[in-house]
Design a protein around this motif. Structure first.
Motif, PDB file in Angstrom:
ATOM      1  N   ALA A 102     -41.710-107.137 -40.603  1.00  0.00           N
ATOM      2  CA  ALA A 102     -41.074-108.457 -40.638  1.00  0.00           C
ATOM      3  C   ALA A 102     -41.868-109.781 -40.699  1.00  0.00           C
ATOM      4  O   ALA A 102     -41.520-110.807 -41.082  1.00  0.00           O
ATOM      5  N   THR A 142     -36.868-108.673 -45.140  1.00  0.00           N
ATOM      6  CA  THR A 142     -36.085-109.288 -44.318  1.00  0.00           C
ATOM      7  C   THR A 142     -36.620-110.739 -43.818  1.00  0.00           C
ATOM      8  O   THR A 142     -35.552-111.662 -43.479  1.00  0.00           O
ATOM      9  N   THR A 143     -37.670-111.193 -44.137  1.00  0.00           N
ATOM     10  CA  THR A 143     -38.252-112.590 -43.821  1.00  0.00           C
ATOM     11  C   THR A 143     -38.914-113.002 -45.081  1.00  0.00           C
ATOM     12  O   THR A 143     -39.554-112.212 -45.875  1.00  0.00           O
ATOM     13  N   PHE A 168     -35.595-117.264 -43.230  1.00  0.00           N
ATOM     14  CA  PHE A 168     -34.831-116.360 -43.062  1.00  0.00           C
ATOM     15  C   PHE A 168     -33.531-116.233 -43.769  1.00  0.00           C
ATOM     16  O   PHE A 168     -32.675-115.547 -43.885  1.00  0.00           O
ATOM     17  N   SER A 171     -32.917-112.553 -44.926  1.00  0.00           N
ATOM     18  CA  SER A 171     -32.474-111.864 -43.845  1.00  0.00           C
ATOM     19  C   SER A 171     -31.122-111.515 -44.199  1.00  0.00           C
ATOM     20  O   SER A 171     -30.454-110.409 -43.769  1.00  0.00           O
ATOM     21  N   GLY A 174     -31.157-108.839 -46.442  1.00  0.00           N
ATOM     22  CA  GLY A 174     -32.362-107.836 -46.290  1.00  0.00           C
ATOM     23  C   GLY A 174     -31.954-107.042 -45.003  1.00  0.00           C
ATOM     24  O   GLY A 174     -32.106-105.647 -44.965  1.00  0.00           O
ATOM     25  N   VAL A 175     -31.406-107.815 -43.887  1.00  0.00           N
ATOM     26  CA  VAL A 175     -31.149-107.037 -42.771  1.00  0.00           C
ATOM     27  C   VAL A 175     -30.166-105.893 -42.787  1.00  0.00           C
ATOM     28  O   VAL A 175     -30.256-104.650 -42.496  1.00  0.00           O
TER      29      VAL A 175
END
Length: 575
Positions: A102, A142-143, A168, A171, A174-175
């Motif tokens: 990340a 995620t980033t 972010f 994110s 993505g997360v």
């Protein structure tokens, strides 16, 4: 007429990229140059693309990563992740590589774990390497700095809107996508093959080519009489003679001058060839290689060896090393080693000389798998200062207190002042090809929009999904990007898909952000075949994988990933 000419040229570019016969940098720069000559882009516009601030930020990030990948942290983690039960160790490895990817270059993360995984014997490397590569992709989405693809999309966004994407912002989708996909990846990892060191597949991994020299005592005698049938750990597979292959080799076959004998088996048993006078191993006396160390490496995506043969580049002089074996996945490579065109991801077993580690181009060309050679690492203080500096830059950028470009530039200056990095190292490792590809792709995007080619493709998407609304067009843009990333490189996929996605959002009169994210997440959705993503190529040969192994794991992973992206993106970024 101009519109169709641009569309045909883009189709030709895709065909060249898919064929693999032309390096992407050459293809993109040539087409950008053609557009300049025919007036589709002007000089000022073309040059402006190569100085795009987001592209400059990407270059700085990759240069700073040269120091980050030399910190002892990655090696320390790699030695402690594989303890415990295999399933637990796999989950721990995946989670760690995702978190690191990340913020760090995922190529450096995979390279750091690759050697430790290949050397350990507790868990079959083939059960770990595909999950490692896929997890690094999931962490990267995620980033903003997690993958170069996100920064490429950021370059296009800045060019079209004047605004950059947040650290972010990726994110939010993505997360959860990464977490959902993780479960499927961990489940499918159990379907991967077991290729342990003692397996036959491992023993037949390399092929040694030896030449029968003029005046050798072996000439004129049969294979049986020369004692070449019952070697310790090695097996005579075939003979290459005057451009033709003799395989299988019968015991009564008579050896001739300039025959090339191809052996397979345990390369560590190369000493068995020492007792045969007049045999040369890749152009050098076997005796000269037996006193040296054996080092196993993977050819990196930055390597100048890709597409070249060992003879073309004079490998021995370049690295003070002789190649005694080449492996590509589980595929058997036929013929003389020196005449085989090398590819990114090939494994080379090298007998290296005493000053091998002093050669300055090792990091650019190879990822180390095994052997006594160790890459130079930062000291404890250098490592702490480098990590603290990078963490501060990311934190300040995320808090909008210092632009990422400014922070990375200051950090790079500090690394140079502290002699953690040198100007010579930056010159050697500068990602020149990536800079050319992205700068040229930005120029191609300008030409596609100004010529109407992007709008024509948008009309095609609207026709395909007519009556189904903007959401169907969003799905179409995502699927188009996934198809591109599976057939060409991820960065090229993002570059080619972005102008179409942008024009589609404009045509529907909606917020372009979900379409921008569709390109970003779609360009990272390379899970089906190993040839479209650099970390897949890195693990392909060390894992002794076949393409079907990637399909076995990648298909359910890709379906889960895509479903999560297509559901969550419009919820987080409404049209």
């Amino acid at each position: 007429m101009i519109t169709w000419a641009v569309l045909i040229s883009i189709a030709g570019l895709l065909a060249l990229l898919i064929s693999g016969r032309v390096r992407p940098a050459f293809a993109f720069v040539s087409l950008a140059g053609a557009y300049l000559l025919f007036g589709l882009v002007d000089t000022a516009t073309l040059l402006a693309q190569y100085t795009n601030p987001a592209l400059a930020t990407l270059m700085l990030l990759l240069l700073v990563s040269l120091a980050l990948e030399r910190t002892p942290l990655l090696d320390w983690l790699s030695q402690r992740l594989l303890n415990g039960r295999p399933t637990t160790a796999t989950a721990r490895l995946m989670g760690t590589s995702a978190v690191l990817s990340a913020f760090l270059n995922n190529t450096a993360v995979v390279a750091a774990f690759l050697g430790a995984i290949s050397r350990q014997r507790r868990i079959a490397p083939s059960r770990l390497l595909i999950p490692l590569s896929y997890a690094s992709i999931l962490g990267g989405i995620t980033t903003l700095v997690g993958t170069s693809t996100n920064l490429v999309v950021n370059s296009f966004t800045l060019s079209n809107t004047g605004q950059q994407l947040g650290m972010f912002q990726f994110s939010l989708v993505g997360v959860p996508v990464a977490l959902i996909t993780f479960g499927v990846l961990l489940w499918r990892a159990r379907a991967l093959p077991h290729h342990h060191a003692e397996d036959t597949a491992e023993k037949l991994a390399y092929f040694l080519a030896t030449d029968v020299q003029p005046g050798s005592e072996l000439i004129g005698k049969s294979i049986e009489r020369n004692g070449l049938r019952n070697l310790d750990g090695l097996y005579l597979l075939e003979i290459e003679r005057d451009g033709r292959l003799i395989s299988p080799v019968g015991p009564d076959e008579i050896l001739q001058r300039d025959d090339t004998l191809v052996f397979t088996g345990e390369v560590s048993k190369v000493q068995a060839l020492q007792r045969f006078p007049g045999l040369n191993l890749f152009g050098h006396e076997v005796d000269n290689l037996l006193a040296t160390n054996l080092v196993e490496v993977v050819i990196s995506h930055e390597s100048e060896l890709a597409g070249q043969t060992l003879q073309d580049v004079d490998f021995r002089s370049m690295f003070n090393a002789g190649v005694v074996g080449i492996r590509r996945g589980d595929k058997r490579l036929e013929g003389q080693l020196g005449k085989i065109p090398l590819r990114v991801g090939d494994c080379l077993l090298m007998a290296v000389g005493g000053d091998f580690r002093q050669h300055r181009n090792l990091d650019r060309n190879f990822h180390l798998l095994s052997g006594s050679f160790k890459r130079p690492q930062l000291t404890r203080n250098e490592s702490l200062l480098t990590l603290a500096g990078f963490t501060s830059v990311i934190g300040l950028a995320a808090a909008n207190l210092l632009p990422l470009f400014h922070g990375l530039l200051l950090l790079l200056a500090g690394l140079l002042a502290g002699r953690v990095l040198s100007v010579a190292e930056l010159r050697r490792r500068f990602p020149f090809e990536l800079w050319l590809i992205i700068g040229s792709a930005l120029a191609l995007a300008q030409a596609m929009e100004s010529s109407g080619a992007a709008m024509r493709l948008t009309e095609g998407i609207q026709f395909l999904f007519s009556g189904h609304g903007v959401y169907a067009a969003f799905i179409g843009c995502y699927l188009m990007t996934v198809l591109l990333t599976e057939t060409v490189t991820n960065n090229a996929a993002a570059a080619l898909a972005f102008p179409v996605a942008w024009s589609t959002a404009q045509a529907f009169g909606v917020d372009p952000m979900p379409f921008i994210m569709a390109v970003a997440y779609g360009a990272s959705a390379c899970f089906l075949i190993p040839f479209g993503y650099q970390t897949h190529l890195m693990v392909y040969s060390p894992g002794r994988y076949r393409i079907r192994d990637f399909l076995k794991v990648g298909l359910p992973v890709s379906l889960t990933y895509s479903a999560a992206v297509l559901v969550l993106t419009p919820l987080v970024f409404p049209f």
